[in-house]
Design a protein around this motif. Structure first.
Motif, PDB file in Angstrom:
ATOM      1  N   GLY A  23       0.790  -1.219   0.000  1.00  0.00           N
ATOM      2  CA  GLY A  23       0.000   0.000   0.000  1.00  0.00           C
ATOM      3  C   GLY A  23       0.824   1.271   0.000  1.00  0.00           C
ATOM      4  O   GLY A  23       0.278   2.356  -0.041  1.00  0.00           O
ATOM      5  N   GLY A  24       2.122   1.186   0.078  1.00  0.00           N
ATOM      6  CA  GLY A  24       2.921   2.413   0.148  1.00  0.00           C
ATOM      7  C   GLY A  24       4.370   2.093   0.430  1.00  0.00           C
ATOM      8  O   GLY A  24       5.025   1.444  -0.379  1.00  0.00           O
ATOM      9  N   THR A  25       4.856   2.533   1.592  1.00  0.00           N
ATOM     10  CA  THR A  25       6.289   2.417   1.867  1.00  0.00           C
ATOM     11  C   THR A  25       6.760   0.969   1.987  1.00  0.00           C
ATOM     12  O   THR A  25       7.959   0.731   2.032  1.00  0.00           O
ATOM     13  N   ASP A  26       5.845   0.032   2.037  1.00  0.00           N
ATOM     14  CA  ASP A  26       6.285  -1.363   2.075  1.00  0.00           C
ATOM     15  C   ASP A  26       6.558  -1.892   0.666  1.00  0.00           C
ATOM     16  O   ASP A  26       6.949  -3.033   0.499  1.00  0.00           O
ATOM     17  N   ALA A  27       6.372  -1.051  -0.343  1.00  0.00           N
ATOM     18  CA  ALA A  27       6.593  -1.497  -1.714  1.00  0.00           C
ATOM     19  C   ALA A  27       7.863  -0.871  -2.268  1.00  0.00           C
ATOM     20  O   ALA A  27       8.019   0.342  -2.245  1.00  0.00           O
ATOM     21  N   PRO A  28       8.781  -1.677  -2.784  1.00  0.00           N
ATOM     22  CA  PRO A  28       9.969  -1.097  -3.409  1.00  0.00           C
ATOM     23  C   PRO A  28       9.629  -0.050  -4.471  1.00  0.00           C
ATOM     24  O   PRO A  28      10.328   0.954  -4.590  1.00  0.00           O
TER      25      PRO A  28
END
Ligand code: HEM
Lengths: 212, 634
Positions: A23-28
């Motif tokens: 959903g956001g910062t957990d995605a490279p």
């Protein structure tokens, strides 16, 4: 000895239950887009600094006989771009709540706002009464305007694709990273207009009055 | 739970994983590969080819200078040669070589299976390849740029450099920056988000730190030179006035834009080299380097301070006085992190039993060469002295000591050190030592006398000199020495080619090193690690030499490309990323973008065509895949 020869490995982390969605910062990719924005911000900074450097080395700015451009339409563009950030934000909110129709409407609204800005900018290009090879002032105005124009085109194109995918029910509250990163880039493109607007339309006024 | 093939240890069970991560064989498929090890390997090999080409250009230059009033080359061709030599060494060898090592090694060192954006990685490689090949084609057509590796305007303006040479330079430099920036973003994100669980920032290998700092420097330095080269291209193509004094532009603006990048550029090359040195020292003294935290801080500080140094190169241009003092101070400040590192390394070497294998020899060679380069650097950093030797052979000597000491020696150390991991075989130690000896002696014999020539007043970038100047003997000696140096490099090349098939089997960890890349097989399997490792210390392979104590991740699927995303500081497991597989689109995109850039030189409209075509390529590249929807995940 290699790991594959280990007979009884100890598994202290289990990834089975970890989410395959982001959903956001957990995605490279989110970080990748931040990287892209940092790069582009460095380019913007290079342009702005070059602009002031050239103001400094030129005794009259803008060049003799060159009136500072009119403020109205660039300001309208500024407002429209800021509004488009809001509509993009609302689009994100909607997809978080699985309200797909609202999401599609807000996304298209943003694209429409950007398109209006493009039309305004295009019409303004027609009214520039100097060419890019007349003087360095002309080179700067044309280059920076063109740079921003192309960015709005690409942000609008990308967002149209997001809107189309939205119409095909591609996005929902789980599967939304595409929307998140598109919004991130959109905000950059819209906000980049602030420094450009200031140097293209306000700076010449200041230097003109200051110079006499 | 235990039905997933990931947990199964039998060889048949690794087949699906291997299959999933395979790069398809065959000629056409070669262009579809995206795995980080393939791409990293290609970067390293290609950069070595460019190194050899630039080296040959240097030898031709030296042959011209062997005697006064020599007529082997004309002035214009000589100008093309040093421009191409400098440009190739800086942009097409040093930076891509370091990036290549980073791309190959970082994922292995942090315990993951690929980089975050594999297709972008492949795209970056083709962009690099196309840019480099185009420049050399231009050289063979006699259209190479000839305004020096930093292309000072007004010399590089259309009025003074009317041919296509400069257009090649501006287009291809802009183009290669794209590749460098792609690699930088890729490396940063991979390092920040894909470290093995438990590998906190505080446990990250020093080499990974150095690659991280290098990537951030690229991120902030390269866009400036890219903006600069675009403006120069616009000046040349559309008669714009950025660097043309008569239109209100300013040639000095180019120098600022270029050196804002140009000085960090030297450190961009050097910072990963520092990482290599720390790694090699730790392995060959068999103990952790002294002062891990200090070394990390020194790397970061070097990154910051180097940006303050750009005006260095412009001392003779007449800047305001206060400004100059500031930049002299910045010049002195870089000595602090350098000093810290040297102390840490000396402390690391102190009282240990050093294994003098070839990688270690190159590291010791680095110390010797680099110290001389540093000393002459302090000399040119003082303004009065700089004004004296500016644009003389003293500067040529200094820059080669710094670059060969700071980049080539460490890179060769890294090459000998990691070759066994990449190929599964060791390089010959005997040839390696001979090669080292020749390179070390050759470097000093070639470049040390140049200091003297510089003090005697021989200017750089001249294609010949008069008999009466008395520079003939030294130049003769220098040219011979350059061939000794070249022989040294050639030996390593031969060594690398022969060892590929005849070298001794390396095994997983031939040097008994501490970092994770040595836990994979040599060469690593398609999937890098059978199970992703979990890390509990800074030196996992030393502290957990007892294999039963090692810990792993389970639960990644074997039937599609999955890897683990962890948190930025603490490396806690966060989510699972599904990776794209092989694809032809990155290659096609690089082709159409390359077409746009090259076409621009002949007909600006072709750029628009390239732009439009790239839209299709990007669509093909990003065409949505929905593996998570077609499988029954939940
Ligand atoms: C392999 C041995 C090398 C030899 C024999 C060599 C020789 C030369 C020569 C003869 C010049 C021209 C000097 C002049 O006329 O002003 C030169 C310039 C230069 N070299 Fe090298 N070089 C070598 C390696 C390198 C390496 C490894 C690098 C960088 C990583 C490098 C970077 C440069 C640069 C930046 C210039 C300045 C080009 C310019 O003036 O625009 N060289 N070198």
């Amino acid at each position: 000895m290699s790991m594959s020869e280990v007979t009884e490995p100890q598994f202290s982390v289990d990834a089975t239950q970890l989410s395959r969605f982001h959903g956001g910062t957990d995605a490279p990719i989110w970080w990748g887009i931040v990287g892209l924005i940092l790069i582009e911000m460095s380019v913007v900074a290079a342009f702005v600094i070059s602009y002031f450097y050239l103001v400094m080395v030129n005794p009259t700015w803008p060049p003799e006989g060159q009136p500072a451009s009119e403020l109205l339409w660039p300001t309208v563009s500024m407002v429209l771009l800021l509004v488009s950030c809001v509509t993009m934000y609302l689009a994100g909110k909607s997809v978080n709540r699985d309200r797909v129709t609202a999401f599609v409407i807000y996304t298209w609204a943003s694209v429409a706002l950007a398109t209006v800005v493009l039309v305004i900018r295009w019409l303004q290009f027609q009214t520039f009464d100097f060419s890019w090879n007349d003087h360095v002032y002309g080179s700067l105005v044309w280059t920076i305007s063109g740079f921003h124009f192309l960015h709005v085109v690409s942000a609008a194109t990308g967002t149209s694709v997001v809107a189309l995918l939205g119409m095909k029910k591609f996005f929902n509250s789980k599967q939304r990273i595409g929307v998140v990163v598109d919004t991130l880039y959109w905000n950059f493109v819209a906000l980049a207009w602030i420094p450009f607007y200031l140097i293209l339309y306000w700076a010449p006024r200041m230097t003109q009055t200051a110079g006499g | 739970m235990h039905k997933s093939p990931t947990y199964d240890q039998t060889p048949e069970a690794t087949a699906p994983l291997s299959q999933t991560w395979q790069s398809p064989p065959g000629f056409v498929s070669w262009f579809t590969h995206v795995n980080q090890r393939q791409i990293g390997y290609r970067f390293v090999v290609t950069s070595l080819i460019f190194f050899a080409l630039a080296g040959v250009l240097a030898l031709i230059m030296r042959l011209q200078l062997i005697a006064p009033e020599n007529t082997l080359l004309g002035a214009d061709f000589y100008n093309q040669l040093f421009t191409m030599h400098g440009t190739t060494m800086m942009f097409f060898f040093a930076v891509p070589a370091m990036e290549g090592l980073g791309i190959y090694l970082v994922p292995l060192m942090i315990g993951t299976r690929d980089m975050s954006f594999p297709r972008l990685n492949a795209f970056g490689y083709y962009v690099y390849l196309i840019a480099g090949v185009s420049l050399f084609v231009a050289l063979f057509l006699g259209m190479a740029p000839a305004a020096g590796w930093f292309s000072y305007v007004p010399l590089a303006n259309i009025a003074f450099s009317p041919g296509k040479g400069m257009d090649f330079w501006t287009s291809m430099i802009t183009f290669i920056e794209i590749s460098a920036l792609a690699a930088a973003v890729e490396l940063i994100v991979t390092i920040l988000k894909q470290r093995a669980p438990g590998m906190t920032l505080n446990r990250m290998p020093l080499f990974v730190w150095s690659i991280l700092v290098m990537s951030f420097m690229i991120l902030f330095a390269m866009p400036t030179v890219m903006a600069g080269s675009v403006l120069l291209a616009l000046d040349r193509a559309f008669d714009m006035q950025f660097f043309v004094a008569s239109g209100g532009g300013d040639p000095l603006l180019w120098q600022h834009l270029f050196w804002f990048f140009g000085h960090p550029e030297v450190y961009i090359i050097m910072v990963p080299a520092l990482g290599i040195i720390s790694t090699v020292i730790a392995t060959f003294t068999r103990k952790p380097v002294f002062g891990y935290t200090a070394l990390v801080l020194a790397l970061v500080a070097t990154g910051f301070v180097s940006f303050g140094l750009w005006v260095h190169h412009m001392f003779t241009t007449g800047l305001p006085h206060l400004g100059l003092s500031f930049f002299t101070a910045a010049g002195a400040m870089i000595a602090i992190p350098s000093g810290v590192q040297v102390f840490c390394w000396i402390a690391s070497l102190w009282g240990t039993r050093i294994r003098f294998a070839t990688p270690m020899l190159f590291v010791l060679g680095f110390f010797a060469i680099f110290i001389i380069g540093g000393l002459t650097g302090v000399m040119v950093a003082s303004i009065p002295f700089d004004t004296q030797v500016h644009d003389s052979y003293f500067v040529v000597a200094h820059l080669h000591y710094v670059l060969i000491g700071g980049a080539v020696f460490p890179f060769f150390a890294g090459l000998y050190y990691w070759y066994p991991k990449m190929t599964g075989r060791l390089m010959s130690e005997r040839l390696g030592k001979w090669s080292f000896a020749l390179i070390f002696i050759g470097t000093n014999l070639t470049f040390f006398p140049m200091h003297q020539l510089g003090l005697e007043g021989m200017p750089r970038r001249i294609y010949t000199y008069l008999e009466g100047m008395g520079w003939g003997d030294l130049n003769f000696a220098i040219t011979l020495a350059a061939f000794v140096l070249a022989a040294g490099f050639l030996l390593t090349l031969i060594n690398a080619v022969i060892s590929r098939t005849r070298g001794a089997e390396a095994g997983d960890n031939p040097w008994q090193a501490d970092t994770l890349e040595w836990a994979a097989t040599s060469p690593p399997q398609n999937y890098n690690f059978r199970h992703l490792p979990v890390v509990n210390s800074r030196h996992p392979l030393w502290d957990e030499a007892d294999l039963t104590r090692r810990q792993y991740v389970k639960g990644l699927r074997a039937d599609r490309r999955e890897l683990l995303v962890t948190t930025l500081l603490e490396a806690q497991p966060q989510s699972v990323l599904i990776m794209p597989g092989p694809s032809i689109w990155p290659f096609l995109l690089a082709l159409v973008v390359g077409f746009g850039f090259l076409g621009f030189m002949f007909q600006p409209l072709l750029f628009v065509v390239g732009f439009a075509l790239s839209f299709f390529a990007i669509t093909g590249w990003l065409w949505p895949r929905k593996p998570w929807i077609s499988t029954k995940e939940n």
